[in-house]
Motif scaffolding. Structure first.
Motif, PDB file in Angstrom:
ATOM      1  N   VAL A  63    -129.716  78.234  -2.404  1.00  0.00           N
ATOM      2  CA  VAL A  63    -130.606  77.252  -1.785  1.00  0.00           C
ATOM      3  C   VAL A  63    -129.930  76.605  -0.590  1.00  0.00           C
ATOM      4  O   VAL A  63    -130.551  76.416   0.472  1.00  0.00           O
ATOM      5  CB  VAL A  63    -131.033  76.190  -2.821  1.00  0.00           C
ATOM      6  N   GLY A  64    -128.648  76.270  -0.719  1.00  0.00           N
ATOM      7  CA  GLY A  64    -127.921  75.699   0.415  1.00  0.00           C
ATOM      8  C   GLY A  64    -127.893  76.626   1.615  1.00  0.00           C
ATOM      9  O   GLY A  64    -127.963  76.182   2.766  1.00  0.00           O
ATOM     10  N   ARG A  65    -127.807  77.934   1.352  1.00  0.00           N
ATOM     11  CA  ARG A  65    -127.831  78.906   2.446  1.00  0.00           C
ATOM     12  C   ARG A  65    -129.182  78.869   3.152  1.00  0.00           C
ATOM     13  O   ARG A  65    -129.263  79.001   4.382  1.00  0.00           O
ATOM     14  CB  ARG A  65    -127.538  80.304   1.900  1.00  0.00           C
ATOM     15  N   CYS A  66    -130.254  78.685   2.389  1.00  0.00           N
ATOM     16  CA  CYS A  66    -131.595  78.573   2.996  1.00  0.00           C
ATOM     17  C   CYS A  66    -131.686  77.326   3.869  1.00  0.00           C
ATOM     18  O   CYS A  66    -132.273  77.366   4.962  1.00  0.00           O
ATOM     19  CB  CYS A  66    -132.664  78.539   1.912  1.00  0.00           C
ATOM     20  N   TRP A  67    -131.118  76.196   3.387  1.00  0.00           N
ATOM     21  CA  TRP A  67    -131.143  74.989   4.212  1.00  0.00           C
ATOM     22  C   TRP A  67    -130.431  75.253   5.538  1.00  0.00           C
ATOM     23  O   TRP A  67    -130.930  74.861   6.602  1.00  0.00           O
ATOM     24  CB  TRP A  67    -130.447  73.831   3.506  1.00  0.00           C
ATOM     25  N   SER A  68    -129.268  75.896   5.491  1.00  0.00           N
ATOM     26  CA  SER A  68    -128.508  76.163   6.708  1.00  0.00           C
ATOM     27  C   SER A  68    -129.249  77.114   7.644  1.00  0.00           C
ATOM     28  O   SER A  68    -129.009  77.108   8.854  1.00  0.00           O
ATOM     29  CB  SER A  68    -127.135  76.750   6.358  1.00  0.00           C
ATOM     30  N   ALA A  69    -130.148  77.925   7.087  1.00  0.00           N
ATOM     31  CA  ALA A  69    -130.915  78.882   7.890  1.00  0.00           C
ATOM     32  C   ALA A  69    -132.197  78.282   8.444  1.00  0.00           C
ATOM     33  O   ALA A  69    -133.017  78.997   9.034  1.00  0.00           O
ATOM     34  CB  ALA A  69    -131.240  80.120   7.058  1.00  0.00           C
ATOM     35  N   GLY A  70    -132.410  76.978   8.253  1.00  0.00           N
ATOM     36  CA  GLY A  70    -133.563  76.308   8.852  1.00  0.00           C
ATOM     37  C   GLY A  70    -134.719  76.035   7.918  1.00  0.00           C
ATOM     38  O   GLY A  70    -135.693  75.388   8.310  1.00  0.00           O
ATOM     39  N   TRP A  71    -134.644  76.512   6.668  1.00  0.00           N
ATOM     40  CA  TRP A  71    -135.737  76.310   5.725  1.00  0.00           C
ATOM     41  C   TRP A  71    -135.645  74.917   5.100  1.00  0.00           C
ATOM     42  O   TRP A  71    -134.574  74.337   5.012  1.00  0.00           O
ATOM     43  CB  TRP A  71    -135.705  77.383   4.649  1.00  0.00           C
ATOM     44  N   ARG A  72    -136.790  74.407   4.645  1.00  0.00           N
ATOM     45  CA  ARG A  72    -136.868  73.094   4.015  1.00  0.00           C
ATOM     46  C   ARG A  72    -137.550  73.237   2.651  1.00  0.00           C
ATOM     47  O   ARG A  72    -138.118  74.289   2.341  1.00  0.00           O
ATOM     48  CB  ARG A  72    -137.629  72.109   4.901  1.00  0.00           C
ATOM     49  N   PRO A  73    -137.492  72.196   1.798  1.00  0.00           N
ATOM     50  CA  PRO A  73    -138.036  72.353   0.443  1.00  0.00           C
ATOM     51  C   PRO A  73    -139.468  72.868   0.384  1.00  0.00           C
ATOM     52  O   PRO A  73    -139.773  73.797  -0.378  1.00  0.00           O
ATOM     53  CB  PRO A  73    -137.930  70.925  -0.119  1.00  0.00           C
ATOM     54  N   ALA A  74    -140.371  72.297   1.174  1.00  0.00           N
ATOM     55  CA  ALA A  74    -141.760  72.746   1.142  1.00  0.00           C
ATOM     56  C   ALA A  74    -141.894  74.196   1.602  1.00  0.00           C
ATOM     57  O   ALA A  74    -142.771  74.924   1.127  1.00  0.00           O
ATOM     58  CB  ALA A  74    -142.630  71.841   2.023  1.00  0.00           C
ATOM     59  N   ASP A  75    -141.019  74.628   2.511  1.00  0.00           N
ATOM     60  CA  ASP A  75    -141.062  76.017   2.987  1.00  0.00           C
ATOM     61  C   ASP A  75    -140.712  76.991   1.874  1.00  0.00           C
ATOM     62  O   ASP A  75    -141.377  78.021   1.696  1.00  0.00           O
ATOM     63  CB  ASP A  75    -140.087  76.211   4.149  1.00  0.00           C
ATOM     64  N   LEU A  76    -139.635  76.691   1.137  1.00  0.00           N
ATOM     65  CA  LEU A  76    -139.224  77.592   0.059  1.00  0.00           C
ATOM     66  C   LEU A  76    -140.296  77.680  -1.015  1.00  0.00           C
ATOM     67  O   LEU A  76    -140.576  78.761  -1.554  1.00  0.00           O
ATOM     68  CB  LEU A  76    -137.908  77.111  -0.553  1.00  0.00           C
ATOM     69  N   VAL A  77    -140.912  76.561  -1.340  1.00  0.00           N
ATOM     70  CA  VAL A  77    -141.977  76.565  -2.340  1.00  0.00           C
ATOM     71  C   VAL A  77    -143.190  77.337  -1.820  1.00  0.00           C
ATOM     72  O   VAL A  77    -143.852  78.077  -2.570  1.00  0.00           O
ATOM     73  CB  VAL A  77    -142.342  75.122  -2.716  1.00  0.00           C
ATOM     74  N   ARG A  78    -143.488  77.203  -0.535  1.00  0.00           N
ATOM     75  CA  ARG A  78    -144.627  77.916   0.045  1.00  0.00           C
ATOM     76  C   ARG A  78    -144.415  79.428  -0.036  1.00  0.00           C
ATOM     77  O   ARG A  78    -145.350  80.187  -0.340  1.00  0.00           O
ATOM     78  CB  ARG A  78    -144.828  77.483   1.496  1.00  0.00           C
TER      79      ARG A  78
END
Length: 431
Positions: A63-78
């Motif tokens: 999940v931390g890698r996703c944050w560093s790649a520009g994603w946000r919580p609502a994006d991952l859930v979407r």
């Protein structure tokens, strides 16, 4: 104690092996990789607590890698909602909540905190070794089914590409991609909500309650004028050097069916409020770029108009023709086009009034001030700044057209847009 530590290490190695196999598996061998990995993880009830702890530890990194790649919580859930099943969605929220324990409660910014709150991302399990057992009991899953779901989820997130950031990630400074992030809004009637939005909500509540289309239209236009006045006030603050705000961005989900017309509606609302929209069709969201206060209003107004369009569409047309895709597509395109005309007219009226010294207060009353010659250059400068930010974030853009093939749907859509009253009831456009 040594045996437990050894089990934990074995579980971590097994999990990494299983995830690696699933991530690299081509589509035609994915089922085999999932079955093999899930069987390894779920083989022993005694090992299950160690697998639970290992999963949460691995998810922290993923999940931390996703944050560093520009994603946000609502994006991952979407992403999960589009590609997987409800159990994956519940697991995704829990893994986000687990990772969030590593960061201060304040979060990187207001919108990040709002997303976590809307997802209800809270660590509810007693301890990490009991997480998978408690989750399986809550959702009535056996170990194999849950291990499979976890691997499918980690594969989905692990294959996401980097995207343009719209704000700072946890653990990073309050700067996003070289741009400063505006200070927090003062709290209003809702937690963290600016007073301007509270006033707009009040106008929209009146629009919802009236039975007269003309009154609803007037209230809708008044809400847009208030949003435009807020943007004007912000521009004058910047011109006076009292506000060094720079453009920001927010992502808004835009899903099928009829994602093209929905994007047109969002673009209509954004354009009337000096914002720009970039559609990422493959991920089901649009990025809206503008100044922070404008972004708040755009999100509120778009959501309300989309709900209103849903209700109007369900009542429109005659017979089975109104159920056809052509009718519904034409209806929504016309609705978006007419809304663009209405909102643009309201913004132009507010700008013209402001240039003449007429100022709209937050309570909806007007006052006469001296005209400010800095206004129009300030608004032009803000529009140029937004355009520059779009070019920086998205250097390669293409336009896309949306087709219309049903005249009755077009006429019904324009009529519904003229009657549009904004409200907050949930609604969904169905195919």
């Amino acid at each position: 104690m040594g045996k437990r530590a050894q089990q934990g290490g074995d579980a971590g190695a097994l999990l990494e092996q299983a995830v690696r196999s699933v991530l690299t598996a081509p589509d035609d061998t994915l089922d085999l990789a999932l079955d093999t990995g899930a069987s390894l993880l779920a083989a022993s009830a005694g090992q299950w607590p160690a697998v639970s702890r290992a999963l949460l530890g691995y998810a922290d990194t993923a999940v931390g890698r996703c944050w560093s790649a520009g994603w946000r919580p609502a994006d991952l859930v979407r992403v999960v909602r589009r590609e997987l099943k409800p159990v994956h969605l519940a697991l995704a929220v829990d893994l986000i909540a687990a990772e969030n324990r590593r960061h201060p409660a304040t979060g990187p910014d207001r919108r990040w905190r709002e997303q976590l709150r809307e997802l209800d991302a809270e660590a509810w399990w007693p301890d990490d070794e009991q997480f998978l057992g408690a989750f399986a009991h809550r959702h009535r899953l056996d170990r194999f089914a849950l291990a499979t779901a976890a691997l499918e989820l980690l594969r989905s997130w692990g294959r996401l590409p980097p995207i343009a950031p719209v704000g700072p990630a946890p653990g990073h400074s309050g700067r996003a991609a070289g741009r400063s992030v505006r200070a927090e809004h003062p709290a209003g009637p809702a937690t963290g909500e600016p007073r301007m939005l509270a006033r707009i909500r009040a106008l929209l509540a009146k629009a919802e309650s009236t039975e007269y289309p003309e009154e609803a239209e007037a209230l809708t236009a008044k809400a847009q004028q208030l949003m435009a006045q807020h943007s004007i006030d912000e521009a004058l603050l910047a011109a006076a050097g009292a506000d060094r705000d720079t453009p920001a961005a927010v992502r808004i989900g835009v899903d099928n069916p009829y994602e093209g017309p929905k994007t047109m509606l969002l673009d209509a609302v954004a354009a009337a409020n000096r914002c720009r929209v970039v559609w990422a069709k493959e991920f089901g969201f649009c990025t809206v770029i503008g100044f922070d206060g404008d972004l708040d209003g755009v999100e509120l107004l778009y959501t309300s108009l989309l709900v209103q369009a849903t209700h109007a569409l369900n009542k429109a047309g005659s017979g089975k023709d109104s159920r056809s895709k052509a009718f519904r597509q034409s209806f929504l395109v016309a609705y978006a086009a007419r809304i663009r005309e209405r909102l643009t007219a309201a913004t132009e009226r507010a700008t013209s009034d402001a240039a003449a010294g007429r100022h709209l207060r937050e309570d909806g009353t007007e006052e006469q001030l001296l005209p400010d010659a800095r206004l129009l250059p300030a608004l032009a400068a803000r529009s140029a700044a937004v355009d520059d930010e779009v070019g920086r974030l998205f250097p390669k853009l293409v336009s896309q057209r949306v087709r219309v093939s049903d005249g009755e749907g077009w006429a019904a859509g324009r009529a519904a847009a003229d009657r549009a009253a904004l409200h907050g009831r949930a609604g969904e456009i169905r195919d």
